[in-house]
Design an enzyme around this catalytic site. Structure first.
Site, PDB file in Angstrom:
ATOM      1  CG  HIS A 212      14.377  17.095 -35.427  1.00 51.72           C
ATOM      2  ND1 HIS A 212      14.623  17.053 -36.788  1.00 51.72           N
ATOM      3  CD2 HIS A 212      13.409  16.165 -35.222  1.00 51.72           C
ATOM      4  CE1 HIS A 212      13.847  16.160 -37.355  1.00 51.72           C
ATOM      5  NE2 HIS A 212      13.094  15.587 -36.414  1.00 51.72           N
ATOM      6  CD  GLU A 213      12.607  14.308 -31.977  1.00 54.35           C
ATOM      7  OE1 GLU A 213      11.371  14.380 -32.141  1.00 54.35           O
ATOM      8  OE2 GLU A 213      13.334  13.596 -32.694  1.00 54.35           O
TER       9      GLU A 213
ATOM     10  CG  HIS B 269       8.707  16.950 -34.807  1.00 48.53           C
ATOM     11  ND1 HIS B 269       8.464  17.218 -36.144  1.00 48.53           N
ATOM     12  CD2 HIS B 269       9.665  15.978 -34.795  1.00 48.53           C
ATOM     13  CE1 HIS B 269       9.270  16.450 -36.884  1.00 48.53           C
ATOM     14  NE2 HIS B 269      10.008  15.700 -36.099  1.00 48.53           N
TER      15      HIS B 269
ATOM     16  CG  HIS C  37      10.570  15.106 -40.589  1.00 46.12           C
ATOM     17  ND1 HIS C  37       9.984  13.895 -40.408  1.00 46.12           N
ATOM     18  CD2 HIS C  37      11.275  15.369 -39.454  1.00 46.12           C
ATOM     19  CE1 HIS C  37      10.324  13.424 -39.215  1.00 46.12           C
ATOM     20  NE2 HIS C  37      11.093  14.308 -38.615  1.00 46.12           N
TER      21      HIS C  37
ATOM     22  CE1 TYR D 110      13.587  12.284 -40.411  1.00 39.79           C
ATOM     23  CE2 TYR D 110      13.095  10.774 -42.192  1.00 39.79           C
ATOM     24  CZ  TYR D 110      12.860  11.230 -40.912  1.00 39.79           C
ATOM     25  OH  TYR D 110      11.907  10.631 -40.156  1.00 39.79           O
TER      26      TYR D 110
END
Ligand SMILES: [Zn+2]
Length: 371
Positions: free
Chosen positions: A160-161, A164, A170, A215
């Protein structure tokens, strides 16, 4: 409890830190994580007046970049061999976590044309330190990325990070999200920036509830048990998984970076897949990968049809199977071709990688796997 004094002290501490060099920003970001949620806005405020703003909870943007969420000049460059190399180094604070980070990033490399290489002298690189956040896209120079045990070190959280840093927002911030989820604003914590919607490039690929970039239903809820995000029309659709890249996450990376990759993720407990065009003959020069990744247990794979061009050592067309999530994993079934017998295999863990390759000669009908 003297809350005012605490706030003043906190502000003072932040101001002092802001005067220090950029290398110290890591401490600042850590502080953000440790703050109670209702104080976090203060930190965002102080921070936004200095060098960067915190956006969408864990994305850091450079000053002036706030609305530039469409990543135009922030992609990592592609080299002549078609690979996108992202130099990284990992803080010496990490020890056992290095293996987890390597495993999570290896999965990205296996399925896309992105490669994470140990940084030597490259000017632009990702420095992994403690925290739980990332910059959006390549920002130039050293850019930090935060990961930590207990909440930000699952395979999907690491991916996920890093996603980015590759230029992804997101999933629930996509421009079309209102057709897929409802944001329950009344339950969202004070810093509402986490649930904004942006004018995103969606790459022509569908909204993905199963994305590692989505999320969870209860993230940032101010009221225990009350969701902040509800999928529509079916509120029971799971969101917020951090097991690993979804099939669409992989497709999105391959599309954004124009990778020439044929890769799929099969994240379900059971399912089936087959070679391209099955039961018609597979195309020449086809190279595809399927990553089976189940939440627990061992992967069991049973072929129910198998017909590949026969060649000596199966050097022309073949299926090769790995006991793990990369081509560096131990081989479970070496290059296999012909008409059988039908292979049946068990992995030692929850991942198995199937490689299929055909040359520019004769083709056959291929295979179909059933579990
Ligand atoms: Zn994020």
């Amino acid at each position: 409890f003297p809350i005012k004094l605490f706030l003043r002290k906190l502000t003072a501490a932040l101001r002092t830190q802001l005067q220090s060099t950029e290398d110290d920003l890591g401490n600042l970001k850590m502080l953000y994580l440790l703050l109670p949620a209702n104080l976090a806005f203060l930190y965002s405020f102080v921070l936004s007046r200095s060098v960067q703003v915190v956006y969408e909870g864990d994305i850091l943007l450079r000053r002036g970049q706030r609305s530039a969420i469409n990543c135009e000049n922030c992609l990592w460059p592609k080299s002549r061999d078609g690979l996108v190399k992202v130099p990284i180094n990992i803080s010496s604070d990490f020890f056992t976590e290095r293996l987890w980070i390597a495993d999570a990033l290896q999965e990205v490399s296996t399925l896309t044309c992105v490669r994470f290489v140990n940084r030597t002298t490259e000017a632009d690189y990702v420095h992994i330190e403690r925290g739980c956040w990332s910059y959006f896209g390549k920002i130039g120079g050293r850019q930090a990325l935060g990961l930590m045990k207990n909440g930000c070190m699952d395979k999907g959280a690491i991916q996920h990070e890093m996603n980015h840093a590759l230029g992804f927002i997101h999933e629930q911030a996509r421009s079309d999200r209102d057709s897929f989820v409802k944001i329950m604003w009344e339950h969202v914590m004070a810093e509402q920036g986490n649930f904004g919607k942006v004018n995103s490039r969606n790459l022509g690929l569908p909204y993905d509830y199963a994305s590692v970039m989505h999320y969870g239903a209860f993230d940032f809820s101010s009221t225990p048990g009350e969701p902040t995000i509800v999928p529509i029309p079916d509120p029971s659709v799971p969101i917020g998984q951090r097991e690993g890249l979804s099939n669409l996450d992989v497709a999105k990376i391959n599309k954004l970076y124009k990778c020439n990759c044929c890769s799929f993720v099969l994240p379900k407990h059971e399912g089936s897949f087959s070679s391209v065009n099955y039961p018609s003959p597979y195309p020449n020069n086809s190279h595809c990968l399927w990553l089976i990744r189940i939440p627990q247990n061992k992967v069991f794979l049973q072929f129910e049809a198998f017909d590949l061009q026969l060649s000596s050592d199966c050097s022309s067309d073949y299926v090769k199977i790995y006991n793990g999530n990369s081509k560096n994993s131990p081989v479970l079934l070496d290059k296999y071709c012909g008409k059988g017998p039908l292979p049946s295999l068990v992995a030692s863990g929850s991942t198995m990688l199937i490689e299929f390759s055909s040359d520019d000669n004769v083709t056959a009908t291929g295979f179909r796997r059933f579990k």
